[in-house]
Write an enzyme that holds these catalytic residues in place. Sequence first.
Site, mmCIF file in Angstrom:
data_model
loop_
_atom_site.group_PDB
_atom_site.id
_atom_site.type_symbol
_atom_site.label_atom_id
_atom_site.label_comp_id
_atom_site.label_asym_id
_atom_site.label_seq_id
_atom_site.Cartn_x
_atom_site.Cartn_y
_atom_site.Cartn_z
ATOM 1 C CB CYS A 24 1.959 -13.540 8.351
ATOM 2 S SG CYS A 24 2.257 -13.787 6.590
ATOM 3 C CB CYS A 83 3.666 -8.804 2.379
ATOM 4 S SG CYS A 83 3.529 -8.303 4.110
#
Length: 313
Positions: free
Chosen positions: A102, A252
Amino acid sequence: MSIKVPEQHAERLRELSGLAFTKGHGTGNDFILVADPANAQDILPEQVAALCDRHLGLGADGLIRAVRSETLAEGRAVLAENGDAEWFMDYRNGDGSVSEMCGNGVRVFVHFLVARGLVALDDGEALAIGTRAGVKIITRSAAGYAVDMGPWEFIFPHQADERALDSVVDAGMEVPRPGLSVSMGNPHTVVAVSEAVELDELDLHRAPVVDPVPEHGTNVEFVLPADPLVTDGVGAIRMRVHERGVGETQSCGTGACAAVVATRHWAGGVAAERWDVRVPGGTVSVGFTIAADGREHVVLDGPAVLVAEGVVA
């Protein structure tokens, strides 16, 4: 009215009583962070889901454990790749499923390590971090932290041919749209929209349907390019994202990188010194560099914020 789910969450949270945590975010993409250097606290998927539940738990897009790489198999594998990767980012999506990496999370993870005194990192210095997508190099920057996300690649190699058919994405729009699937160590499918109102009115409460879907599922990014696309050497796009295992998130990091890769591809490889990606939670910057192995790497730069500390009751 059934109370089965609340009872289950309450039990899972009781099992974690006394667990110390920190809450942080990177442009609104938020995480629960736990320091577990010795890999002694095995948090089960259902416990992760209970902690991340926004109504019955602490609320987060995911949970990150800070574990010394030498204490788990995935960590020992990254140590073989880079012996400096002392710390491993054990990242779980909000539903408890394992995720490879991530981009926002690794910035917050490093900021957590610094704040807890587990590492020292001055401006301009770099740190190697182990992840399930390999070793990532993070540098302290003016904006916060810049992450060498490694090389990108098309998930379906034929999509590099502009004449080839893309994936088809159905997100409840009038007609399904073509999408380009890009790997940043985790899978993404990027879709372009032409108007701000179309981006704003998307319903991302349910997962878009992608065909063909990458083997391990996919995050889906919807992108609105600026007009003009590049101004004074800076490219600009807006983005919304549906993350697998989570739903729509405020940001994101790997998705921002994939969105820029796809936009640049659609624009015929247009050059820019950097790309600013505006998401609901703020703005991150994306750039490209050529690594020693000759491959093009993506660099993600943006803020990281710690907002609270506590103990599970």
